[in-house]
Design an enzyme around this catalytic site. Structure first.
Site, PDB file in Angstrom:
ATOM      1  CE  LYS A  67      -3.937   0.222   0.357  1.00  0.00           C
ATOM      2  NZ  LYS A  67      -5.176   0.049  -0.462  1.00  0.00           N
ATOM      3  CG  ASP A  92     -10.178  -2.413   5.521  1.00  0.00           C
ATOM      4  OD1 ASP A  92     -11.105  -2.132   6.269  1.00  0.00           O
ATOM      5  OD2 ASP A  92     -10.315  -2.747   4.337  1.00  0.00           O
TER       6      ASP A  92
HETATM    7  C1  LIG Z   1      -2.866  -6.279   1.697  1.00  0.00           C
HETATM    8  C2  LIG Z   1      -3.921  -5.714   0.825  1.00  0.00           C
HETATM    9  N1  LIG Z   1      -4.177  -6.319  -0.340  1.00  0.00           N
HETATM   10  C3  LIG Z   1      -5.114  -5.862  -1.175  1.00  0.00           C
HETATM   11  C4  LIG Z   1      -5.867  -4.744  -0.854  1.00  0.00           C
HETATM   12  C5  LIG Z   1      -6.957  -4.320  -1.807  1.00  0.00           C
HETATM   13  O1  LIG Z   1      -6.735  -3.108  -2.403  1.00  0.00           O
HETATM   14  P1  LIG Z   1      -7.975  -2.235  -2.919  1.00  0.00           P
HETATM   15  O2  LIG Z   1      -8.718  -1.783  -1.707  1.00  0.00           O
HETATM   16  O3  LIG Z   1      -7.341  -1.153  -3.687  1.00  0.00           O
HETATM   17  O4  LIG Z   1      -8.825  -3.125  -3.741  1.00  0.00           O
HETATM   18  C6  LIG Z   1      -5.620  -4.074   0.352  1.00  0.00           C
HETATM   19  C7  LIG Z   1      -6.379  -2.867   0.700  1.00  0.00           C
HETATM   20  O5  LIG Z   1      -6.261  -2.312   1.751  1.00  0.00           O
HETATM   21  C8  LIG Z   1      -4.626  -4.567   1.217  1.00  0.00           C
HETATM   22  O6  LIG Z   1      -4.350  -3.984   2.390  1.00  0.00           O
END
Ligand SMILES: Cc1ncc(COP(=O)(O)O)c(C=O)c1O
Length: 341
Positions: A67, A92
């Site tokens: 992120k 989150d």
């Molecule tokens: C570890 C991880 N993978 C994937 C995602 C998904 O990303 P997006 O919210 O842009 O779909 C998040 C989002 O917070 C994440 O923390």
């Protein structure tokens, strides 16, 4: 409940060209390095494909998730326009920690709103970056609204949110542009594009970056498989309905994917260019976390969901046919977080 969506013709869609200027900025950041692309021969055998590789984001610029690629580029752009502003976000987990880390890097304050389901230890990690953490007795979608309201109360505050809505699209687009770095790295490491890219989806911003990148003019247009928890499958449900649908969310081990509303900027891109989507259970993902761990890859639930998702897709003959992969297909799983703090 819908657990699968397929639209093979979406592979033919061409996106506008992508902005890859974040890459030079990332190169200038302390701790930037290309993350590993790990070959998994046993997974390739299991899946019946030529090669399976996992993009391992367990350590990205000193943090255990991808992120920060988006947060760093967006914070940089925001602070160019609003020097010294307090950075505000809702999260989150991973995005908020990345914004808090960037606020410290740029020497400004950060306030991070977190939903009630967040584990105490996750909130403490955000606080340990120096941010003010505001815990709310609401879910993620409402925490985003609260952060936006708080930011709007003062000119000295700037919202750095990784999801878009009507009237708030510029910052989320910078975040998506920041994610392009990861996708460029994969193509460089492979020496070309894969046949299938498997992406974990919360609000869909990372998937937006994947679709934009792989549908850019002149790109080879691989298949893109979106993976979500079956308890928070807002993108899958929206794709199946043909319009954005907010789904109720509860708790899931895939904390980073626990979002009920697709980003307004991600939606048109997903609808036009995402050719497949699948929902997975917590148990399938727990198994994938353990299996990747046994193969030497530290992958947390939101990252390992991609292994669970590609299994759920390729083990089913009708789904496999819809993906239309060559016999020697190269499959890349985006493991977006480590299985550690
Ligand atoms: C570890 C991880 N993978 C994937 C995602 C998904 O990303 P997006 O919210 O842009 O779909 C998040 C989002 O917070 C994440 O923390």
């Amino acid at each position: 409940m819908v657990t699968w969506y397929s639209s093979p013709s979406a592979r033919a869609w061409t996106a506008p060209s992508v902005d890859v200027s974040a890459r030079a900025f990332h190169r200038s950041m302390p701790g930037y390095a290309v993350t590993p692309l790990v070959e998994l021969p046993t997974s390739a055998d299991e899946l019946g494909v030529g090669r399976a590789l996992v993009k391992d984001e367990s350590l990205r610029m000193g943090l255990p998730a991808f992120k920060v690629l988006g947060a760093s580029w967006a914070c940089h752009q925001v602070l160019k326009r609003h020097p010294g502003a307090e950075l505000v976000t809702a999260t989150d987990g991973n995005h908020g920690r990345a914004v808090a880390r960037m606020a410290r890097h740029f020497g400004v304050a950060a306030t991070v709103f977190v939903p009630e389901v967040m584990l105490d230890e996750t909130a403490e990690l955000i606080g340990a970056e120096g941010a003010e953490v505001v815990r709310l007795e609401v879910g993620y979608d409402h925490a985003v609204r609260a952060a936006a309201e708080y930011a709007a109360e003062s000119d000295g505050r700037a919202l750095v949110q990784d999801t878009a809505w009507e009237g708030y699209t510029e910052v989320p687009e910078w975040i998506v542009d920041g994610y392009q770095t990861l996708l460029e790295e994969v193509d460089e490491q492979l020496g070309g594009a894969p046949h299938l890219v498997v992406v974990p989806v919360g609000v869909g911003s990372l998937a937006e970056a994947v679709v934009q990148y792989h549908r850019r003019p002149g790109a080879p247009h691989p298949s893109v498989l979106s993976v979500e928890p079956d308890t928070a499958a807002c993108v899958l449900t929206s794709l199946a309905a043909g319009e954005p649908v907010t789904v109720p969310t509860g708790s899931t081990v895939m904390a980073g994917l626990n979002c009920g509303t697709v980003s307004a900027s991600a939606w048109p891109v997903q609808r036009a260019g995402c050719d497949s989507a699948v929902a997975v259970t917590d148990n399938e993902t727990r198994q994938a976390v353990a299996d990747l761990g046994a193969l030497g890859v530290s992958s947390g639930p939101s990252g390992a969901a991609t292994l669970a998702g590609v299994r759920a897709a390729l083990a089913n003959p009708a789904r496999r046919t819809a993906l239309d992969l060559p016999g020697d297909a190269v499959v890349v799983l985006l493991s977006t977080e480590g299985n550690h703090r």
